[in-house]
Write a protein that holds these residues in place. Sequence first.
Motif, PDB file in Angstrom:
ATOM      1  N   HIS A   1      -5.295   3.596  12.038  1.00  0.00           N
ATOM      2  CA  HIS A   1      -3.869   3.318  11.326  1.00  0.00           C
ATOM      3  C   HIS A   1      -3.429   2.550  12.589  1.00  0.00           C
ATOM      4  O   HIS A   1      -2.193   1.891  12.356  1.00  0.00           O
TER       5      HIS A   1
ATOM      6  N   HIS B   1      -0.932  -4.122   3.329  1.00  0.00           N
ATOM      7  CA  HIS B   1      -2.322  -3.915   3.718  1.00  0.00           C
ATOM      8  C   HIS B   1      -2.826  -5.477   3.964  1.00  0.00           C
ATOM      9  O   HIS B   1      -3.961  -5.498   3.326  1.00  0.00           O
TER      10      HIS B   1
ATOM     11  N   HIS C   1       1.159   4.689   0.974  1.00  0.00           N
ATOM     12  CA  HIS C   1       0.417   5.517   1.916  1.00  0.00           C
ATOM     13  C   HIS C   1       0.270   7.131   1.532  1.00  0.00           C
ATOM     14  O   HIS C   1       1.500   7.603   1.588  1.00  0.00           O
TER      15      HIS C   1
ATOM     16  N   HIS D   1      -7.619   6.660   2.644  1.00  0.00           N
ATOM     17  CA  HIS D   1      -6.757   6.498   1.486  1.00  0.00           C
ATOM     18  C   HIS D   1      -7.181   7.468   0.156  1.00  0.00           C
ATOM     19  O   HIS D   1      -8.300   7.744  -0.059  1.00  0.00           O
TER      20      HIS D   1
ATOM     21  N   TRP E   1       5.079   6.985   2.432  1.00  0.00           N
ATOM     22  CA  TRP E   1       5.544   5.701   2.836  1.00  0.00           C
ATOM     23  C   TRP E   1       4.851   4.603   2.199  1.00  0.00           C
ATOM     24  O   TRP E   1       3.818   4.752   1.702  1.00  0.00           O
TER      25      TRP E   1
ATOM     26  N   HIS F   1       0.746  -1.130   0.066  1.00  0.00           N
ATOM     27  CA  HIS F   1      -0.017  -0.067   0.105  1.00  0.00           C
ATOM     28  C   HIS F   1       0.999   1.337  -0.060  1.00  0.00           C
ATOM     29  O   HIS F   1       1.848   1.259   0.838  1.00  0.00           O
TER      30      HIS F   1
ATOM     31  N   HIS G   1       3.663   0.350   3.033  1.00  0.00           N
ATOM     32  CA  HIS G   1       3.752  -0.901   4.100  1.00  0.00           C
ATOM     33  C   HIS G   1       2.691  -2.092   3.409  1.00  0.00           C
ATOM     34  O   HIS G   1       1.523  -1.601   2.571  1.00  0.00           O
TER      35      HIS G   1
ATOM     36  N   HIS H   1      -9.704   4.095   7.847  1.00  0.00           N
ATOM     37  CA  HIS H   1      -9.561   3.221   8.993  1.00  0.00           C
ATOM     38  C   HIS H   1      -8.708   3.504  10.014  1.00  0.00           C
ATOM     39  O   HIS H   1      -8.091   4.713   9.712  1.00  0.00           O
TER      40      HIS H   1
ATOM     41  N   HIS I   1      -7.146   7.321   9.419  1.00  0.00           N
ATOM     42  CA  HIS I   1      -6.591   7.676   8.048  1.00  0.00           C
ATOM     43  C   HIS I   1      -7.500   6.992   6.791  1.00  0.00           C
ATOM     44  O   HIS I   1      -8.237   6.214   7.050  1.00  0.00           O
TER      45      HIS I   1
ATOM     46  N   MET J   1     -10.569   3.077   1.229  1.00  0.00           N
ATOM     47  CA  MET J   1     -10.633   2.531   2.459  1.00  0.00           C
ATOM     48  C   MET J   1     -10.262   3.876   3.310  1.00  0.00           C
ATOM     49  O   MET J   1      -9.575   4.519   3.009  1.00  0.00           O
TER      50      MET J   1
HETATM   51 CU1  C2O Z   1      -0.834   3.443   5.795  1.00  0.00          CU
HETATM   52 CU2  C2O Z   1      -4.741   1.818   4.798  1.00  0.00          CU
HETATM   53  O1  C2O Z   1      -2.679   2.586   5.581  1.00  0.00           O
END
Ligand code: C2O
Length: 494
Positions: A474, A173, A132, A426, A169, A130, A171, A472, A424, A470
Motif C-alpha cells: 500500500h 487506483h 478499500h 482487495h 475508505w 477504489h 481513493h 499489493h 493489502h 489485486m
Molecule cells: Cu487502498 Cu489497492 O488499495
Amino acid sequence: MRALIGLGLVTSLVVTVGCSGESGASASAASSSSGGTAHSGDPDAGEPVVELPALPALQHTTVLPDLNEDAAIVEVALTAEQTSHTYRGSAPTQVWAYNGMVPGPTIQARVGDRVIVHFVNNLPEATTVHWHGLRITPEMDGDVHHVPAVEPGAMFTYDFIVPDAGSFWFHPHYNTPEQIERGLMGTLLVHEATPPIFDAERILFTDDVKLTSGNTIAPFLTSGPDRMHGRGGNVLLLNGRETNDAITVQAGTRERWRLFNGANGRTMELSITGASFKIVGTDGGPLPSGYTASRITLAIGQRFDLDVTFDGAPGSAAQLTSHILMLDANEDVVEVPVIIQEFVYDTAGARPVIDVTVSGPDLPAVDYSAVAQKTLALNGINDNGTVRFSINEYISPNEEHWQVPMGDMTVEIVNQLPMEHPFHIHGQFFQVLRRGTSVADEPGLKDTVLVGGMQRVVVTIHFNNPGSWMYHCHIPEHSEVGMMGHVHVMADGD
Ligand code: C2O
Ligand code: CU
C-alpha cells in the motif's frame, strides 16, 4: 541484482505541536446524522413503515447527502476536482479532492445497503475510485484490469452492496502515488444494523503531505527516498490540518474513534494519554471482545476502531500523539512525539460512563499453527539506478496471476528487503497468525498488514469473494513500480 537498503521512513518533518491551545471548539465539526430513517414502505398499499435505528452523529467530517428515499439504498454524488485546501497557516494549497474536501466526505451506509455513487471526474487526468476493504465485485473495485479508468470529464456509476459493517475508505487506483498525495481520499462507514451510540463518534484521518515553503504540493520525485520508502510528507495531518483546536470533553465521556491512515509512506505510531481505550474494530469490522494495547501501529491503508473512555480528572487533559521517526544531529534515528489532538477536560464534575458495547459476527476459526500453502516474497532490484519492486520475482505489470478455490488459504508474506511494506489484498479479509517466530496477537479481520523489514508474516486469507483481485504494497510508490499481483478466486463452476 543489488539489494536495497534502508530503514523505515525517516524524514526531516517540521514539528509543530499539533494543538493551537484554543479550547472549546470542536475541530471543524460538520456533523450530520441520518437520524431514524423511515423505510419508504407505501402505507396506502398496506406496506409496513419500518423505523430504522438512528445512525450516530459523526465529528470532523461531512456526510454526503443520500439522494434516494429508499432506506435500503444510499445514493450519492461524488466529484473529483481541483480545488484549494488549507493544510497549515492561512496560505491555501491547490489540491485534487472529492467534493472539494481533504480528506473527502463520508459516505454513510448500513450493513447490507445498496450504495450507488454517481462519480464525475473533473480532474485533468483519468482516475478510478477504489473502495478499500469492501467485499464487492471486481467490476466496481476501481481496478483498471477490469474496467478502464474514468477519463477527464467522464462519469461512472459505482453500484454495490456493502456486505460488512466497518470503517472503510476510498481513493484512486490510477496514478496512485500522485492522486492520493494531492488529496483524493474519503471515508465510507458501514454501520452495524443497530449501531451502538457513544457520546461521540469521531473520524480521525491521519496523513502527511509534502509542501513547499509556499504551500504548494512539492514536486513528485521518482527516485531517492520517496521511491525507496514512499513519499514522506513534511507536514503531519489530522483530518486534513496540521493543527486542530483542542476539544473540550467532560470526564466520563465515552467515544468511538475510527482511525485511518491515508499517507503514502508513513506508518502512524499512535498513543493516547489521559484517557483509556480498547481496540474494538479492525479493517474487517467490529471486534466485539476488543483488546487493550499501549500503542497503535496504524499501517498505511489500515483502520482501527477504538472505544475511548475519558477517565481523567476534571480540569486535566488527554492527548492523541503520533510518534515520528527522525534523524538527530548525530544521524541516529530518534522517535519524536507530536501531539496531533489535545482534549481538555472541563472543570464540571464527571458524568457517569455510559454502558455501550460494540457487537459483531464472531471471527472465523483459524489454526495459529497452520503451515503456509503459498508464499509471497517481497523484493526489489536496483536496475542501473532505477529501483523496481517485485512479488515472487514478478514485476507488475508483468505480474503473477494465480488461482485459488473458495475457502481458507494460509499464506506467508516474506519481506526480503530491509524497509517495511503494508501488504493489502482487495475483496477479501484475512487474519494474522504469526509474525516472525511468534504467534501474532493482532486479532480481527484485516485487509492490510504491516510486514516489517526482513520479516515474515503468516496469514489465513478467507477467500470467499469470487473474481480476480489485486494485492499489493500500500505504499503507492512501491505498487506502481512492480509490487503487485492478482489472485483469481474461483467461483463454483469457474
Ligand atoms: Cu487502498 Cu489497492 O488499495
Ligand atoms: Cu512496499
